[in-house]
Enzyme design. Structure first.
Site, short mmCIF file in Angstrom:
data_model
loop_
_atom_site.label_atom_id
_atom_site.label_comp_id
_atom_site.label_asym_id
_atom_site.label_seq_id
_atom_site.Cartn_x
_atom_site.Cartn_y
_atom_site.Cartn_z
N ARG A 104 49.35 41.45 38.48
CA ARG A 104 48.52 42.35 39.27
C ARG A 104 47.55 41.56 40.13
O ARG A 104 46.77 40.75 39.61
CB ARG A 104 47.74 43.27 38.33
CG ARG A 104 47.14 44.46 39.08
CD ARG A 104 46.14 45.16 38.24
NE ARG A 104 46.74 45.84 37.10
CZ ARG A 104 46.31 47.00 36.64
NH1 ARG A 104 45.29 47.60 37.21
NH2 ARG A 104 46.87 47.55 35.61
N THR A 108 43.73 43.58 45.21
CA THR A 108 44.34 44.87 45.59
C THR A 108 44.73 45.70 44.37
O THR A 108 44.98 46.90 44.48
CB THR A 108 45.62 44.65 46.42
OG1 THR A 108 46.59 43.99 45.57
CG2 THR A 108 45.35 43.79 47.65
N ASP A 200 48.22 45.32 22.76
CA ASP A 200 48.94 44.56 23.79
C ASP A 200 50.31 44.16 23.25
O ASP A 200 50.41 43.34 22.34
CB ASP A 200 48.13 43.32 24.18
CG ASP A 200 48.74 42.61 25.38
OD1 ASP A 200 48.06 42.49 26.40
OD2 ASP A 200 49.92 42.18 25.29
N ASP A 203 51.17 40.33 23.47
CA ASP A 203 50.42 39.53 22.49
C ASP A 203 50.95 39.75 21.08
O ASP A 203 51.07 38.82 20.28
CB ASP A 203 48.93 39.89 22.53
CG ASP A 203 48.22 39.23 23.71
OD1 ASP A 203 48.79 38.30 24.31
OD2 ASP A 203 47.09 39.66 24.03
N1 URA Z 1 50.39 47.06 28.12
C1 URA Z 1 50.28 46.89 26.79
O1 URA Z 1 50.76 45.91 26.24
N2 URA Z 1 49.60 47.81 26.08
C2 URA Z 1 49.05 48.90 26.64
O2 URA Z 1 48.46 49.71 25.93
C3 URA Z 1 49.18 49.06 28.03
C4 URA Z 1 49.86 48.12 28.74
#
Ligand code: URA
Length: 209
Positions: A104, A108, A200, A203
């Protein structure tokens, strides 16, 4: 308008509960994501065409059915999409696998492509884009646009958990793409994490953070 299919199979729902839990470590998380991806692959390939054939069993000739040879491609959105690939290719070993990497832009906030490797014949394949989380829908929408620019015509999107915002974005940008999810959660938080979600996904798959 795109179809949104929530896969409420008991095995998917059961395994998703453990995927969500903060007490599930990376090893088990990876295994469960692969298993759920495999169950989802089973369901999203339900419409594959079959053709009739004959095989000799040890006792007689049986009229049977085999896949008619429709070519498939699976495209993982980096990096969390990697966690779903094995589930798909174990069930569909003939599928070619592509990868799309997007980041990202901090100014922007738009997704920018940094990596794209797709099967050369995407126009002839039914393509399945995989990413565990459909949050804002920015990456998914950009990946779908990229695939279409490369010639893909039939695309499905498969995610573990979707947020309404992500579904709305994909429906708006890609009304021809059906979305398959194991769950539709209520909302995003201020950091664009899905609530309650699973945290995440990248992760948790790779033990980073
Ligand atoms: N990406 C992720 O890994 N978790 C989320 O909750 C949103 C985007």
């Amino acid at each position: 308008m795109a179809r949104v299919v929530i896969m409420d199979h008991p095995l998917i729902q059961h395994k998703l509960s453990f995927i969500r839990s903060k007490n599930t470590g990376s090893k088990e998380f990876r295994e469960l994501v692969e298993e759920v991806a495999m169950l989802m692959a089973y369901e999203v390939t339900r419409d594959l065409p079959l053709t009739e054939t004959e095989v000799e069993t040890p006792v007689a000739v049986a009229k049977t059915k085999v896949l008619a040879g429709k070519k498939l491609g699976v495209v993982a959105i980096l990096r969390a999409g990697l966690g779903m690939i094995n589930g798909f290719v174990k069930l569909i070993p003939a599928a070619k696998v592509g990868h799309v990497g997007l980041y990202r832009d901090p100014e922007t906030l738009e997704p920018v492509e940094y990596y794209c490797k797709l099967p050369p014949d995407v126009a002839e394949r039914d393509m399945i884009v995989i990413d565990p989380m459909l949050a804002t829908g920015g990456s998914a929408s950009a990946a779908l646009t990229l695939l279409k620019q490369k010639g893909a015509r039939h695309i499905k999107l498969v995610v573990l958990i979707a947020a309404p915002e992500g579904v709305a974005r994909v429906e708006q940008d890609h009304p021809d793409v059906d979305i398959f999810a194991a769950a539709l959660d209520p909302c995003l938080n201020d950091h664009a994490y899905i609530i309650p979600g699973l945290g995440d996904a990248g992760d948790r798959l790779f033990g980073t953070k």
